[in-house]
Design a protein around this motif. Structure first.
Motif, mmCIF file in Angstrom:
data_model
loop_
_atom_site.group_PDB
_atom_site.id
_atom_site.type_symbol
_atom_site.label_atom_id
_atom_site.label_comp_id
_atom_site.label_asym_id
_atom_site.label_seq_id
_atom_site.Cartn_x
_atom_site.Cartn_y
_atom_site.Cartn_z
ATOM 1 N N HIS A 58 149.223 -25.616 110.824
ATOM 2 C CA HIS A 58 149.628 -26.868 111.080
ATOM 3 C C HIS A 58 150.528 -27.636 109.999
ATOM 4 O O HIS A 58 150.033 -28.009 109.174
ATOM 5 C CB HIS A 58 148.475 -27.690 111.581
ATOM 6 N N HIS A 60 154.451 -29.721 109.417
ATOM 7 C CA HIS A 60 155.947 -30.274 109.940
ATOM 8 C C HIS A 60 157.166 -29.676 108.855
ATOM 9 O O HIS A 60 157.365 -30.566 107.978
ATOM 10 C CB HIS A 60 155.735 -31.879 110.101
ATOM 11 N N HIS A 209 148.449 -32.845 119.071
ATOM 12 C CA HIS A 209 147.962 -33.657 117.741
ATOM 13 C C HIS A 209 146.928 -34.363 118.815
ATOM 14 O O HIS A 209 147.521 -35.222 119.681
ATOM 15 C CB HIS A 209 149.109 -34.801 117.377
ATOM 16 N N HIS A 241 143.686 -32.075 114.195
ATOM 17 C CA HIS A 241 143.355 -33.436 113.720
ATOM 18 C C HIS A 241 141.859 -33.867 114.105
ATOM 19 O O HIS A 241 140.792 -33.851 113.515
ATOM 20 C CB HIS A 241 144.140 -34.805 114.084
ATOM 21 N N ASP A 308 149.640 -29.615 106.905
ATOM 22 C CA ASP A 308 150.153 -30.667 107.851
ATOM 23 C C ASP A 308 151.363 -31.279 106.960
ATOM 24 O O ASP A 308 152.179 -31.223 107.568
ATOM 25 C CB ASP A 308 149.074 -31.965 107.635
#
Ligand SMILES: [Zn+2]
Length: 397
Positions: A58, A60, A209, A241, A308
């Motif tokens: 995970h 971005h 998410h 999460h 993340d």
């Protein structure tokens, strides 16, 4: 061609000799059974431990390394989302590629060669560019998976659902969603079902998410699990999460955790971001804002650990070392029992691979994609968080 004998090295807490040559593992023997004799011209690496490469479930990449361009003055999730909405408008292909490559290099230097990135479907150029980056990275021995992630939801404003569907059609590996951010509880649940429908239509995975809030009324995880069970999606669903689970009343948490285990949904905990982004509406005492990893493990559920944010608008301190995420998790999640700490480390090179089809094996005839660590004991590795020696990547072009 590189020939190396790893002599008296630890694999899964047992001691082995293991030889790699020509990019493959060619022999191994447990020390209690015998040993491999060194051969002429061979490098010998003694002691320490070996693991497969690590996997990042995970991150971005579209937002990585952008934190400095729009400083988050309050340090909150909401300001991060606002800053990102502005930055997103000015993204260019060259910038996306440059930051994506740089971040991937940071990951590989820390031993991670499988990366699942979310990409905001609010910018289709970013989606196209990260899908192109996937090809580029494959040539460098790095697997990139791309999740179509609607950062601002799909039902809150016209056009968002269409852009999200378009992003998936471009060839993403998984469908994302953000149900707790939709306008109503009902629309959140609807977004979950739409995500599964879209994933079914394209034959891809689901990675949401899910309940990234301290609100104990945020009840999307149970819907995700029910959909996964009813549609036979077991093993192809990640719920990221799941911080609301932290705040559920215990009887409800117990029910949901049982459902998570039964459904085969993998919960990915992102401790670096969530420990600072959650609890922001609390006075003192402040909640920790991490999902219940100990209880999920106890129920037999599958957990992953994500980084993340790598210096993005939400969290400036990301290093792309998964050991940092693991280190934070074991502190904040009260996972400092000896076996728990070893399990946290093992997660990085075992359960984190599940979205990629499972962990690689360190057995003869397998590619020699291994990491050598300077300590035999995983707890020492968590304490020092050193860089591993990375084997099995193609030579830099
Ligand atoms: Zn995320």
């Amino acid at each position: 061609m590189q020939r190396i004998l790893f002599s008296d090295t630890t694999i899964d807490e047992r001691r082995w000799d293991l030889r790699i040559a020509g990019g493959r593992i060619v022999a191994r023997i447990e020390r209690s059974e015998g040993r491999l004799e060194p051969e002429a011209g061979e490098e010998i690496v003694s002691g320490g431990s070996l693991t497969p490469h690590l996997a990042e479930p995970h991150v971005h990449l579209d937002a990585a390394l952008l934190g400095q361009r729009a400083p988050n003055r309050s340090g909150t999730l909401r300001e991060g989302i606002r800053n990102w909405a502005t930055l997103r408008e000015s993204l260019t292909e060259a910038d996306l590629i440059a930051r994506g490559l740089r971040t991937a290099q940071m990951y590989t230097s820390w031993g991670t060669t499988r990366i699942r990135t979310h990409v905001d479907t609010g910018n289709l150029l970013a989606v196209q560019t990260l899908l192109a980056l996937k090809e580029e990275l494959a040539g460098r021995g790095i697997t990139l998976q791309v999740v179509a992630f609607p950062q601002e939801g799909i039902l809150r404003a016209p056009g968002r659902r269409a852009a999200w569907e378009q992003a998936v059609a471009l060839g993403c590996d998984a469908v994302g969603a953000i149900p707790h951010l939709e306008r109503t509880t009902e629309e959140g649940w609807r977004s979950v079902r739409l995500a599964f429908e879209l994933a079914e239509a394209h034959g891809v995975a689901v990675d949401l998410h899910c309940d990234e809030t301290d609100d104990p009324q945020s009840r999307n995880l149970e819907v995700v699990c029910a959909e996964a069970l009813d549609r036979g999606f077991s093993g192809r669903v990640v719920a990221g999460h799941c911080t609301a689970l932290h705040s559920y009343p215990n009887p409800h948490a117990a029910k949901v955790i049982e459902l998570v285990a039964a459904s085969g949904v993998q919960v990915v905990c992102n401790p670096l971001d969530n420990v600072v982004l959650q609890g922001r509406y609390d006075d003192y005492p402040r909640r920790r804002g991490l999902t219940r990893v100990d209880e999920l493990w106890e129920a037999g559920a599958c957990v992953g650990i994500g980084h993340d944010s790598v210096q993005d608008p939400w969290y400036r301190l990301g290093t792309a070392s998964l050991l940092d995420a693991a280190y934070m998790l074991l502190h904040v999640g009260h996972l400092t029992g000896e076996d728990q700490m070893r399990r946290v480390f093992r997660t990085l090179h075992q359960d984190n691979h599940l979205p990629f089809g499972g962990p690689p094996e360190l057995s003869p005839d397998q590619p020699a994609r291994v990491l050598w660590w300077p300590h035999a004991d995983a707890i020492e590795l968590l304490r020092e968080r050193p860089r591993p020696r990375v084997f099995g990547l193609p030579e830099a072009p």
